[in-house]
Design a protein around this motif. Sequence first.
Motif, PDB file in Angstrom:
ATOM      1  N   VAL A   1      -3.148  64.242  -1.838  1.00  0.00           N
ATOM      2  CA  VAL A   1      -3.597  65.611  -2.121  1.00  0.00           C
ATOM      3  C   VAL A   1      -5.031  65.596  -2.636  1.00  0.00           C
ATOM      4  O   VAL A   1      -5.879  66.381  -2.184  1.00  0.00           O
ATOM      5  N   HIS A   2      -5.324  64.716  -3.557  1.00  0.00           N
ATOM      6  CA  HIS A   2      -6.662  64.676  -4.163  1.00  0.00           C
ATOM      7  C   HIS A   2      -7.730  64.194  -3.180  1.00  0.00           C
ATOM      8  O   HIS A   2      -8.824  64.770  -3.130  1.00  0.00           O
ATOM      9  N   ASP A   3      -7.415  63.156  -2.421  1.00  0.00           N
ATOM     10  CA  ASP A   3      -8.448  62.491  -1.631  1.00  0.00           C
ATOM     11  C   ASP A   3      -8.552  62.981  -0.192  1.00  0.00           C
ATOM     12  O   ASP A   3      -9.630  62.876   0.409  1.00  0.00           O
ATOM     13  N   GLU A   4      -7.478  63.514   0.362  1.00  0.00           N
ATOM     14  CA  GLU A   4      -7.477  63.803   1.791  1.00  0.00           C
ATOM     15  C   GLU A   4      -7.204  65.258   2.158  1.00  0.00           C
ATOM     16  O   GLU A   4      -7.633  65.705   3.225  1.00  0.00           O
ATOM     17  N   LEU A   5      -6.499  65.988   1.322  1.00  0.00           N
ATOM     18  CA  LEU A   5      -6.149  67.363   1.678  1.00  0.00           C
ATOM     19  C   LEU A   5      -7.336  68.269   1.370  1.00  0.00           C
ATOM     20  O   LEU A   5      -7.748  68.405   0.215  1.00  0.00           O
ATOM     21  N   ILE A   6      -7.892  68.891   2.387  1.00  0.00           N
ATOM     22  CA  ILE A   6      -9.113  69.672   2.223  1.00  0.00           C
ATOM     23  C   ILE A   6      -8.840  71.153   2.474  1.00  0.00           C
ATOM     24  O   ILE A   6      -7.817  71.532   3.042  1.00  0.00           O
TER      25      ILE A   6
ATOM     26  N   ARG B   1       3.765  57.364  -6.127  1.00  0.00           N
ATOM     27  CA  ARG B   1       4.271  57.040  -4.784  1.00  0.00           C
ATOM     28  C   ARG B   1       3.310  57.455  -3.672  1.00  0.00           C
ATOM     29  O   ARG B   1       3.652  57.372  -2.496  1.00  0.00           O
ATOM     30  N   GLY B   2       2.115  57.904  -4.026  1.00  0.00           N
ATOM     31  CA  GLY B   2       1.079  58.145  -3.022  1.00  0.00           C
ATOM     32  C   GLY B   2       0.822  59.590  -2.668  1.00  0.00           C
ATOM     33  O   GLY B   2      -0.226  59.914  -2.089  1.00  0.00           O
ATOM     34  N   GLY B   3       1.742  60.495  -2.994  1.00  0.00           N
ATOM     35  CA  GLY B   3       1.553  61.888  -2.626  1.00  0.00           C
ATOM     36  C   GLY B   3       0.387  62.535  -3.336  1.00  0.00           C
ATOM     37  O   GLY B   3      -0.434  63.223  -2.706  1.00  0.00           O
TER      38      GLY B   3
ATOM     39  N   GLY C   1       3.643  63.126   6.442  1.00  0.00           N
ATOM     40  CA  GLY C   1       5.087  63.282   6.435  1.00  0.00           C
ATOM     41  C   GLY C   1       5.731  63.151   5.075  1.00  0.00           C
ATOM     42  O   GLY C   1       6.933  63.421   4.925  1.00  0.00           O
ATOM     43  N   VAL C   2       4.981  62.723   4.072  1.00  0.00           N
ATOM     44  CA  VAL C   2       5.515  62.587   2.715  1.00  0.00           C
ATOM     45  C   VAL C   2       5.783  63.977   2.134  1.00  0.00           C
ATOM     46  O   VAL C   2       4.981  64.900   2.301  1.00  0.00           O
ATOM     47  N   THR C   3       6.920  64.139   1.478  1.00  0.00           N
ATOM     48  CA  THR C   3       7.281  65.407   0.848  1.00  0.00           C
ATOM     49  C   THR C   3       7.291  65.242  -0.662  1.00  0.00           C
ATOM     50  O   THR C   3       7.893  64.307  -1.185  1.00  0.00           O
ATOM     51  N   ARG C   4       6.642  66.165  -1.349  1.00  0.00           N
ATOM     52  CA  ARG C   4       6.619  66.155  -2.805  1.00  0.00           C
ATOM     53  C   ARG C   4       6.883  67.565  -3.321  1.00  0.00           C
ATOM     54  O   ARG C   4       6.609  68.553  -2.631  1.00  0.00           O
ATOM     55  N   GLN C   5       7.395  67.649  -4.552  1.00  0.00           N
ATOM     56  CA  GLN C   5       7.715  68.935  -5.158  1.00  0.00           C
ATOM     57  C   GLN C   5       6.651  69.298  -6.196  1.00  0.00           C
ATOM     58  O   GLN C   5       6.280  68.462  -7.027  1.00  0.00           O
ATOM     59  N   TYR C   6       6.193  70.568  -6.147  1.00  0.00           N
ATOM     60  CA  TYR C   6       5.210  71.055  -7.113  1.00  0.00           C
ATOM     61  C   TYR C   6       5.601  72.448  -7.582  1.00  0.00           C
ATOM     62  O   TYR C   6       6.018  73.296  -6.787  1.00  0.00           O
ATOM     63  N   SER C   7       5.473  72.667  -8.868  1.00  0.00           N
ATOM     64  CA  SER C   7       5.814  73.961  -9.459  1.00  0.00           C
ATOM     65  C   SER C   7       4.805  75.018  -9.057  1.00  0.00           C
ATOM     66  O   SER C   7       3.600  74.752  -8.982  1.00  0.00           O
TER      67      SER C   7
END
Length: 300
Positions: free
Chosen positions: A79-84, A73-75, A45-51
């Motif tokens: 992304v690095h450890d869990e988003l596959i 803040r954890g986002g 549910g965390v939202t982060r902004q990326y270019s």
Amino acid sequence: MDRVRVTRKQQVAEDVVALRLEHPRGQRLPDWTPGAHIDLVLPNGVTRQYSLCGDRWDAHSYRIAVLREPDGRGGSVQVHDELIEGAEVSIGGPRNNFSLVPSPAHLFIAGGIGITPILPMLAAAERLGSRWRLLYGGRRRASMAFLDELTDRRVVVAPQDETGLLDLPDPGADCAVYCCGPEPLLEAAERRYGPGLRTERFAAKSAGAVDDRPFRVELARSGSSVTVGPDVSVLEAVRGAGASVLSSCTQGLCGTCETAVLAGEPEHRDSILDDSERERGDCMFPCVSRARTDRLVLDL
């Protein structure tokens, strides 16, 4: 919001991964322009902004790059450890607070992960026939993403462990200057180039001395009003009064909550508006900004 699938995850530098995002059914994604970013809604549910840093003309995929920040803040860690690869996430946008303006010449200055919004600007400047240059700094070469894509002779790569701090050059006449990177670089560029500099921040700029006294906010559409106390943001207050306002970063960085000001004078604390936009006073970002007057009327 759109749903997208992570179709590729690639290490592109030390502590930096690039993600390719595509529609799950292969449909077109919303168009975007160089300098734009998206909201990435992570599985928790965390939202982060990326270019966006891919090919502006590829209608079916986006590319973003994420720096791992263990003390953030954890986002980025998620992304690095869990988003596959194969995972689906929601995205919002794209939105652009850092758009490229036509100019006879462009000077681009990037520090670290600040290269991401500037990458597609280089291709756009080339199409515009601009005399462009890029100065790209970082801690060391291994930490600098996309070096393999930056082989043009107009690119100066300046790792700090080899060349020291960036030496900001004279832009010359009729040159638009763009800078993105860590706050010390942005502050140095602001001192060097003045108010004409265009910047993109990944962390909120310090607001300095501020006025946190209470004030009234009137909601023009509903006719209701609310008092905003010193420990409550305008965004929280107007939502409590029934207004529906989208928001994302809550730091005055992304532009999602931009709201028109109909009366009163806002006290801007965002990292988006330039000096002339602040002077107009016709919009604000209620997640961080407040009021210089006793009353604000917002188009809500």
